[in-house]
Motif scaffolding. Sequence first.
Motif, PDB file in Angstrom:
ATOM      1  N   ASP A  13     -26.233 -10.368  41.991  1.00  0.00           N
ATOM      2  CA  ASP A  13     -26.057  -9.346  40.955  1.00  0.00           C
ATOM      3  C   ASP A  13     -24.595  -9.098  40.601  1.00  0.00           C
ATOM      4  OD1 ASP A  13     -28.784  -9.066  41.159  1.00  0.00           O
ATOM      5  OD2 ASP A  13     -28.712  -7.119  42.172  1.00  0.00           O
ATOM      6  N   GLU A  14     -23.676  -9.526  41.454  1.00  0.00           N
ATOM      7  CA  GLU A  14     -22.245  -9.253  41.267  1.00  0.00           C
ATOM      8  C   GLU A  14     -21.467 -10.474  40.771  1.00  0.00           C
ATOM      9  OE1 GLU A  14     -20.283  -6.456  41.809  1.00  0.00           O
ATOM     10  OE2 GLU A  14     -21.996  -5.180  42.237  1.00  0.00           O
ATOM     11  N   ARG A  15     -22.096 -11.638  40.728  1.00  0.00           N
ATOM     12  CA  ARG A  15     -21.374 -12.838  40.311  1.00  0.00           C
ATOM     13  C   ARG A  15     -20.930 -12.692  38.862  1.00  0.00           C
ATOM     14  NH1 ARG A  15     -25.869 -16.329  43.169  1.00  0.00           N
ATOM     15  NH2 ARG A  15     -25.271 -15.837  45.302  1.00  0.00           N
ATOM     16  N   GLY A  16     -19.691 -13.067  38.601  1.00  0.00           N
ATOM     17  CA  GLY A  16     -19.125 -12.941  37.262  1.00  0.00           C
ATOM     18  C   GLY A  16     -18.491 -11.586  37.000  1.00  0.00           C
ATOM     19  N   SER A  17     -18.513 -10.687  37.982  1.00  0.00           N
ATOM     20  CA  SER A  17     -17.988  -9.330  37.793  1.00  0.00           C
ATOM     21  C   SER A  17     -16.506  -9.212  38.130  1.00  0.00           C
ATOM     22  CB  SER A  17     -18.774  -8.344  38.667  1.00  0.00           C
ATOM     23  OG  SER A  17     -18.445  -8.547  40.042  1.00  0.00           O
ATOM     24  N   GLY A  18     -15.910 -10.283  38.703  1.00  0.00           N
ATOM     25  CA  GLY A  18     -14.533 -10.208  39.163  1.00  0.00           C
ATOM     26  C   GLY A  18     -14.425  -9.902  40.646  1.00  0.00           C
ATOM     27  N   LEU A  19     -15.552  -9.601  41.287  1.00  0.00           N
ATOM     28  CA  LEU A  19     -15.555  -9.297  42.706  1.00  0.00           C
ATOM     29  C   LEU A  19     -15.033 -10.471  43.527  1.00  0.00           C
ATOM     30  CD1 LEU A  19     -16.226  -7.644  45.220  1.00  0.00           C
ATOM     31  CD2 LEU A  19     -18.589  -8.440  45.013  1.00  0.00           C
ATOM     32  N   GLY A  20     -15.445 -11.687  43.198  1.00  0.00           N
ATOM     33  CA  GLY A  20     -14.991 -12.858  43.943  1.00  0.00           C
ATOM     34  C   GLY A  20     -13.479 -12.973  43.932  1.00  0.00           C
ATOM     35  N   THR A  21     -12.876 -12.748  42.780  1.00  0.00           N
ATOM     36  CA  THR A  21     -11.412 -12.798  42.667  1.00  0.00           C
ATOM     37  C   THR A  21     -10.772 -11.731  43.538  1.00  0.00           C
ATOM     38  OG1 THR A  21     -11.518 -13.708  40.434  1.00  0.00           O
ATOM     39  CG2 THR A  21      -9.472 -12.595  41.067  1.00  0.00           C
ATOM     40  N   LEU A  22     -11.265 -10.504  43.465  1.00  0.00           N
ATOM     41  CA  LEU A  22     -10.721  -9.419  44.295  1.00  0.00           C
ATOM     42  C   LEU A  22     -10.851  -9.740  45.779  1.00  0.00           C
ATOM     43  CD1 LEU A  22     -12.084  -6.261  42.438  1.00  0.00           C
ATOM     44  CD2 LEU A  22      -9.713  -7.060  42.532  1.00  0.00           C
ATOM     45  N   PHE A  23     -11.982 -10.306  46.142  1.00  0.00           N
ATOM     46  CA  PHE A  23     -12.261 -10.608  47.537  1.00  0.00           C
ATOM     47  C   PHE A  23     -11.324 -11.703  48.072  1.00  0.00           C
ATOM     48  CE2 PHE A  23     -16.238 -10.910  50.446  1.00  0.00           C
ATOM     49  CZ  PHE A  23     -15.717  -9.947  51.284  1.00  0.00           C
ATOM     50  N   ILE A  24     -11.126 -12.761  47.298  1.00  0.00           N
ATOM     51  CA  ILE A  24     -10.221 -13.838  47.721  1.00  0.00           C
ATOM     52  C   ILE A  24      -8.782 -13.328  47.735  1.00  0.00           C
ATOM     53  CG2 ILE A  24      -9.300 -16.115  47.165  1.00  0.00           C
ATOM     54  CD1 ILE A  24     -12.126 -16.169  48.387  1.00  0.00           C
ATOM     55  N   GLU A  25      -8.413 -12.515  46.760  1.00  0.00           N
ATOM     56  CA  GLU A  25      -7.064 -11.927  46.772  1.00  0.00           C
ATOM     57  C   GLU A  25      -6.868 -11.063  48.013  1.00  0.00           C
ATOM     58  OE1 GLU A  25      -6.887 -10.035  42.939  1.00  0.00           O
ATOM     59  OE2 GLU A  25      -6.211 -11.893  41.955  1.00  0.00           O
ATOM     60  N   TRP A  26      -7.907 -10.326  48.418  1.00  0.00           N
ATOM     61  CA  TRP A  26      -7.828  -9.546  49.655  1.00  0.00           C
ATOM     62  C   TRP A  26      -7.566 -10.482  50.837  1.00  0.00           C
ATOM     63  CZ3 TRP A  26     -10.311  -9.993  54.230  1.00  0.00           C
ATOM     64  CH2 TRP A  26     -10.058  -8.991  55.161  1.00  0.00           C
ATOM     65  N   ALA A  27      -8.299 -11.600  50.908  1.00  0.00           N
ATOM     66  CA  ALA A  27      -8.145 -12.545  52.024  1.00  0.00           C
ATOM     67  C   ALA A  27      -6.736 -13.143  52.049  1.00  0.00           C
ATOM     68  CB  ALA A  27      -9.199 -13.640  51.940  1.00  0.00           C
ATOM     69  N   ILE A  28      -6.178 -13.432  50.890  1.00  0.00           N
ATOM     70  CA  ILE A  28      -4.815 -13.968  50.817  1.00  0.00           C
ATOM     71  C   ILE A  28      -3.821 -12.908  51.285  1.00  0.00           C
ATOM     72  CG2 ILE A  28      -3.007 -14.787  49.245  1.00  0.00           C
ATOM     73  CD1 ILE A  28      -5.363 -16.040  47.573  1.00  0.00           C
ATOM     74  N   ASP A  29      -3.976 -11.679  50.815  1.00  0.00           N
ATOM     75  CA  ASP A  29      -3.083 -10.592  51.238  1.00  0.00           C
ATOM     76  C   ASP A  29      -3.192 -10.345  52.740  1.00  0.00           C
ATOM     77  OD1 ASP A  29      -2.197 -10.253  48.644  1.00  0.00           O
ATOM     78  OD2 ASP A  29      -3.483  -8.516  48.238  1.00  0.00           O
ATOM     79  N   GLU A  30      -4.416 -10.360  53.273  1.00  0.00           N
ATOM     80  CA  GLU A  30      -4.610 -10.164  54.707  1.00  0.00           C
ATOM     81  C   GLU A  30      -3.975 -11.318  55.484  1.00  0.00           C
ATOM     82  OE1 GLU A  30      -5.591  -8.445  58.299  1.00  0.00           O
ATOM     83  OE2 GLU A  30      -5.498  -7.563  56.300  1.00  0.00           O
TER      84      GLU A  30
END
Length: 150
Positions: free
Chosen positions: A93-110
């Motif tokens: 239900d969340e695919r295409g919402s930008g969540l994936g980008t936010l999540f990967i950016e979180w992983a890079i920042d972490e």
Amino acid sequence: MGDLDIRTAVAEDIPAIVGMLADDPLGAQREAPDDLAPYLGALERISADPNQHLVVAVRGGRLVGTLQLTVIPGLSRRGATRSIIEGVRIHADERGSGLGTLFIEWAIDESRRQGCQLVQLTSDASRIDAHRFYERLGFTASHVGFKLEI
């Protein structure tokens, strides 16, 4: 990230995580949502290792994503520490919402916070859309990967 909360996964999250892992043609062949015991055992091992970070994304009280971040100290690249992003899943239900980008950016920042100089990931050869997604985020397809089931 607005109403998005990224937190460490807990045992109560396992049914939703496994459901997301099983929610595609590849996962449907290798996951077993009707038997959570092996997943709960894996969560215990992951939680006991300070270099393992199994996280979930929660929006509106609902689990909408998961990934595992592994931090690996190493000798190559002048003693560089690297991270590996694995098991990325976004709820259908969340695919295409930008969540994936936010999540990967979180992983890079972490990964930066953990002192990593390199972030890497693998993606099954059949996941062409995922490859384009990772390339848009700056990842390059620089290696050939191999696996051996034992």
